[in-house]
Design a protein around this motif. Structure first.
Motif, PDB file in Angstrom:
ATOM      1  N   LEU A  15      80.652  21.144  41.394  1.00 33.56           N
ATOM      2  CA  LEU A  15      81.715  21.946  41.842  1.00 33.56           C
ATOM      3  C   LEU A  15      81.058  23.369  42.452  1.00 33.56           C
ATOM      4  N   ASP A  16      80.507  23.864  41.216  1.00 31.78           N
ATOM      5  CA  ASP A  16      80.141  25.430  41.519  1.00 31.78           C
ATOM      6  C   ASP A  16      78.671  26.144  40.922  1.00 31.78           C
ATOM      7  N   LYS A  17      77.809  24.895  40.386  1.00 30.20           N
ATOM      8  CA  LYS A  17      76.807  25.583  40.109  1.00 30.20           C
ATOM      9  C   LYS A  17      75.434  24.902  41.073  1.00 30.20           C
ATOM     10  N   GLU A  18      74.679  25.983  41.509  1.00 31.49           N
ATOM     11  CA  GLU A  18      73.488  25.585  42.336  1.00 31.49           C
ATOM     12  C   GLU A  18      72.536  24.510  41.542  1.00 31.49           C
ATOM     13  N   ASP A  19      72.204  23.478  42.052  1.00 33.19           N
ATOM     14  CA  ASP A  19      71.135  22.640  41.458  1.00 33.19           C
ATOM     15  C   ASP A  19      70.366  21.943  42.590  1.00 33.19           C
ATOM     16  N   PHE A  21      71.273  20.176  44.852  1.00 32.48           N
ATOM     17  CA  PHE A  21      72.033  19.896  45.924  1.00 32.48           C
ATOM     18  C   PHE A  21      72.951  20.970  46.031  1.00 32.48           C
ATOM     19  N   PRO A  22      73.555  21.723  47.023  1.00 31.25           N
ATOM     20  CA  PRO A  22      74.560  22.580  47.128  1.00 31.25           C
ATOM     21  C   PRO A  22      75.900  22.204  46.377  1.00 31.25           C
ATOM     22  N   PRO A  23      76.507  23.293  45.787  1.00 28.14           N
ATOM     23  CA  PRO A  23      77.752  22.803  45.135  1.00 28.14           C
ATOM     24  C   PRO A  23      78.663  22.967  46.159  1.00 28.14           C
ATOM     25  N   LEU A  24      79.860  21.916  45.850  1.00 22.74           N
ATOM     26  CA  LEU A  24      80.951  21.735  46.785  1.00 22.74           C
ATOM     27  C   LEU A  24      81.698  23.109  47.233  1.00 22.74           C
ATOM     28  N   GLU A  25      81.877  24.189  46.242  1.00 18.73           N
ATOM     29  CA  GLU A  25      82.517  25.353  46.712  1.00 18.73           C
ATOM     30  C   GLU A  25      81.792  26.175  47.826  1.00 18.73           C
ATOM     31  N   LYS A  26      80.537  26.130  47.555  1.00 21.78           N
ATOM     32  CA  LYS A  26      79.514  26.901  48.583  1.00 21.78           C
ATOM     33  C   LYS A  26      79.544  26.182  50.006  1.00 21.78           C
ATOM     34  N   VAL A  27      79.571  24.739  49.720  1.00 24.63           N
ATOM     35  CA  VAL A  27      79.481  23.920  51.279  1.00 24.63           C
ATOM     36  C   VAL A  27      80.655  24.128  51.960  1.00 24.63           C
ATOM     37  N   GLU A  29      82.739  26.753  51.749  1.00 25.67           N
ATOM     38  CA  GLU A  29      83.185  28.244  51.933  1.00 25.67           C
ATOM     39  C   GLU A  29      82.924  28.573  53.476  1.00 25.67           C
ATOM     40  N   GLY A  30      84.119  29.171  54.155  1.00 25.13           N
ATOM     41  CA  GLY A  30      84.148  29.519  55.204  1.00 25.13           C
ATOM     42  C   GLY A  30      84.545  28.483  56.204  1.00 25.13           C
ATOM     43  N   THR A  31      84.918  27.321  55.755  1.00 25.29           N
ATOM     44  CA  THR A  31      85.274  26.202  56.861  1.00 25.29           C
ATOM     45  C   THR A  31      86.700  26.562  57.094  1.00 25.29           C
ATOM     46  N   THR A  32      87.038  26.355  58.353  1.00 26.73           N
ATOM     47  CA  THR A  32      88.397  26.646  59.076  1.00 26.73           C
ATOM     48  C   THR A  32      89.197  25.616  58.889  1.00 26.73           C
ATOM     49  N   LEU A  33      90.316  25.544  59.135  1.00 24.48           N
ATOM     50  CA  LEU A  33      91.389  24.359  59.058  1.00 24.48           C
ATOM     51  C   LEU A  33      91.020  23.329  60.280  1.00 24.48           C
ATOM     52  N   GLU A  34      90.572  24.160  61.479  1.00 22.88           N
ATOM     53  CA  GLU A  34      90.364  23.113  62.803  1.00 22.88           C
ATOM     54  C   GLU A  34      89.095  22.311  62.253  1.00 22.88           C
TER      55      GLU A  34
END
Length: 80
Positions: A15-19, A21-27, A29-34
């Motif tokens: 979810l939120d810790k860098e390992d 692979f990138p964490p889901l929250e970071k991936v 982040e900034g994604t628009t509804l569209e």
């Protein structure tokens, strides 16, 4: 190691810790509804929104099992 501790560590890692692979929250982040609802014209793939809803559904089920609350566990009627 306690199974619950292991599960919590794995969830945090996803979810939120860098390992490795990138964490889901970071991936997300900034994604628009569209962007989140976009699907290819052929409709063969799920949208980001559908994938996240799927993850949240099963997260809720697993969390309820984790707490021993299986009586009201949500059930999937279909894949929608």
């Amino acid at each position: 190691m306690d199974v619950k501790i292991l599960l919590l560590q794995q969830w945090a890692s996803c979810l939120d810790k860098e390992d490795w692979f990138p964490p889901l929250e970071k991936v997300l982040e900034g994604t628009t509804l569209e962007q989140a609802i976009w699907k290819p014209v052929d409709g063969e793939m799920n949208s980001i929104c559908e994938l996240v809803c799927h993850l949240l559904f099963y997260e809720k089920r697993l969390l309820m099992r984790f707490h021993g609350e299986t009586a009201n566990e949500p059930q999937a009627e279909d894949n929608e």
